[in-house]
Write a protein that holds these residues in place. Structure first.
Motif, PDB file in Angstrom:
ATOM      1  N   LYS A   9      42.603  20.839  79.261  1.00  0.00           N
ATOM      2  CA  LYS A   9      43.392  20.116  78.263  1.00  0.00           C
ATOM      3  C   LYS A   9      43.127  20.717  76.900  1.00  0.00           C
ATOM      4  O   LYS A   9      42.102  21.351  76.676  1.00  0.00           O
ATOM      5  CB  LYS A   9      43.044  18.627  78.266  1.00  0.00           C
ATOM      6  N   CYS A  60      44.634  16.319  75.179  1.00  0.00           N
ATOM      7  CA  CYS A  60      43.616  15.381  75.668  1.00  0.00           C
ATOM      8  C   CYS A  60      43.570  14.154  74.756  1.00  0.00           C
ATOM      9  O   CYS A  60      43.599  14.285  73.529  1.00  0.00           O
ATOM     10  CB  CYS A  60      42.261  16.082  75.664  1.00  0.00           C
ATOM     11  N   GLU A  61      43.500  12.999  75.361  1.00  0.00           N
ATOM     12  CA  GLU A  61      43.281  11.763  74.592  1.00  0.00           C
ATOM     13  C   GLU A  61      41.773  11.538  74.514  1.00  0.00           C
ATOM     14  O   GLU A  61      41.038  11.838  75.463  1.00  0.00           O
ATOM     15  CB  GLU A  61      43.949  10.570  75.286  1.00  0.00           C
ATOM     16  N   ILE A  62      41.330  10.979  73.407  1.00  0.00           N
ATOM     17  CA  ILE A  62      39.883  10.778  73.177  1.00  0.00           C
ATOM     18  C   ILE A  62      39.221  10.018  74.344  1.00  0.00           C
ATOM     19  O   ILE A  62      38.167  10.427  74.842  1.00  0.00           O
ATOM     20  CB  ILE A  62      39.662   9.977  71.867  1.00  0.00           C
ATOM     21  N   ASP A  63      39.856   8.935  74.782  1.00  0.00           N
ATOM     22  CA  ASP A  63      39.222   8.091  75.802  1.00  0.00           C
ATOM     23  C   ASP A  63      39.085   8.788  77.154  1.00  0.00           C
ATOM     24  O   ASP A  63      38.297   8.354  78.002  1.00  0.00           O
ATOM     25  CB  ASP A  63      39.998   6.777  75.962  1.00  0.00           C
ATOM     26  N   GLU A  64      39.853   9.865  77.351  1.00  0.00           N
ATOM     27  CA  GLU A  64      39.761  10.596  78.625  1.00  0.00           C
ATOM     28  C   GLU A  64      38.409  11.289  78.788  1.00  0.00           C
ATOM     29  O   GLU A  64      37.998  11.595  79.911  1.00  0.00           O
ATOM     30  CB  GLU A  64      40.880  11.638  78.720  1.00  0.00           C
ATOM     31  N   PHE A  80      39.524  16.725  66.237  1.00  0.00           N
ATOM     32  CA  PHE A  80      39.509  15.944  67.487  1.00  0.00           C
ATOM     33  C   PHE A  80      38.186  15.189  67.612  1.00  0.00           C
ATOM     34  O   PHE A  80      38.161  13.979  67.843  1.00  0.00           O
ATOM     35  CB  PHE A  80      39.706  16.889  68.683  1.00  0.00           C
ATOM     36  N   ARG A  86      37.397  12.129  65.566  1.00  0.00           N
ATOM     37  CA  ARG A  86      38.016  10.861  65.983  1.00  0.00           C
ATOM     38  C   ARG A  86      37.242  10.173  67.109  1.00  0.00           C
ATOM     39  O   ARG A  86      37.690   9.162  67.646  1.00  0.00           O
ATOM     40  CB  ARG A  86      39.468  11.117  66.426  1.00  0.00           C
ATOM     41  N   THR A  87      36.078  10.747  67.492  1.00  0.00           N
ATOM     42  CA  THR A  87      35.360  10.200  68.651  1.00  0.00           C
ATOM     43  C   THR A  87      34.256   9.220  68.267  1.00  0.00           C
ATOM     44  O   THR A  87      33.405   8.886  69.107  1.00  0.00           O
ATOM     45  CB  THR A  87      34.735  11.345  69.502  1.00  0.00           C
TER      46      THR A  87
END
Ligand SMILES: Cc1cc2nc3c(=O)[nH]c(=O)nc-3n(C[C@H](O)[C@H](O)[C@H](O)COP(=O)(O)O)c2cc1C
Length: 199
Positions: A36, A61-65, A90, A93-94
């Motif tokens: 991703k 990729c989404e953060i929660d993934e 990216f 944002r985690t």
């Protein structure tokens, strides 16, 4: 079976090519692997003027993934000796994942590229690795067991901190066989260790 995420950013395709090789190596160790990318954050005029890639074969990729993987391998090109801001953005944002220790104990690693041999691809790896360490990942590099990085007969990337490639000032040099083999080695190595850690 370990679940491995190869998470990358690439402006011109070098890191995208290395990401495929990392994934091949991890698959060779029996892992289930997703590739991703992180979203482009550069303004459209910059993307156009600098001829960045706009055709992307892999999903964002989404953060929660991130939580769903046993190992996360980050691929990122060099920007003034640091990881590209798209990847930094990216990870910036985690915070919510960091706050609950959601990635603690996972296996991590990084691979990078730079235009020139001494243009900072190792410091880029360190910048990515620092972020993964803050999240509690256990870092796996590219050991000298991958002997290809000892080669002095041709220009070759690769370092104990992670696989690298050298793109040349005009970006015309794509990853060499030895560099792709290094990326495959690191992918396999990370997947094998992740499988042991996951039990
Ligand atoms: C703004 C900017 C800064 C860069 N800084 C460096 C640098 O410090 N050292 C270097 O060797 N290459 C530098 N480069 C070249 C990139 O690292 C190179 O284009 C990249 O590694 C190629 O990988 P990619 O095709 O996956 O994007 C820079 C490129 C840009 C656009």
């Amino acid at each position: 079976m370990a679940k491995v995420l190869v998470l990358y950013y690439s402006s011109y395709g070098h890191i995208e090519t290395m990401a495929k090789a990392v994934a091949e190596g991890a698959e060779g160790a029996g892992a289930s692997v997703d590739i991703k990318r992180v979203p482009e954050t550069a303004p459209e005029e910059v993307v156009k003027a600098a001829h960045f890639k706009t055709d992307h074969p892999y999903p964002v990729c989404e953060i929660d993934e991130l939580v769903g993987y046993d190992a996360i391998v980050v691929g990122v090109p060099t920007r003034y000796g640091n990881m590209a801001s798209q990847m930094q953005s990216f990870w910036d944002r985690t915070g919510p994942l960091w706050a609950r220790g959601a990635l603690v104990g996972k296996v991590g690693g990084a691979f990078s590229s730079s235009a020139t041999q001494h243009g900072g691809n190792e410091t880029t790896l360190i910048s990515a690795i620092k972020t993964l360490l803050h999240h509690g990942l256990m870092i796996v590099g590219l050991p000298y067991a991958y002997q290809g990085q000892m080669n002095m007969d041709e220009i070759v990337g690769g370092s104990p901190y992670g696989a690298t490639t050298i793109a040349k000032g005009d970006g015309s040099r794509m990853p060499s066989q030895l560099e792709l083999d290094g990326a495959r080695f690191q992918g396999r190595h990370i997947a094998e260790i992740a499988a042991k850690v996951a039990g």
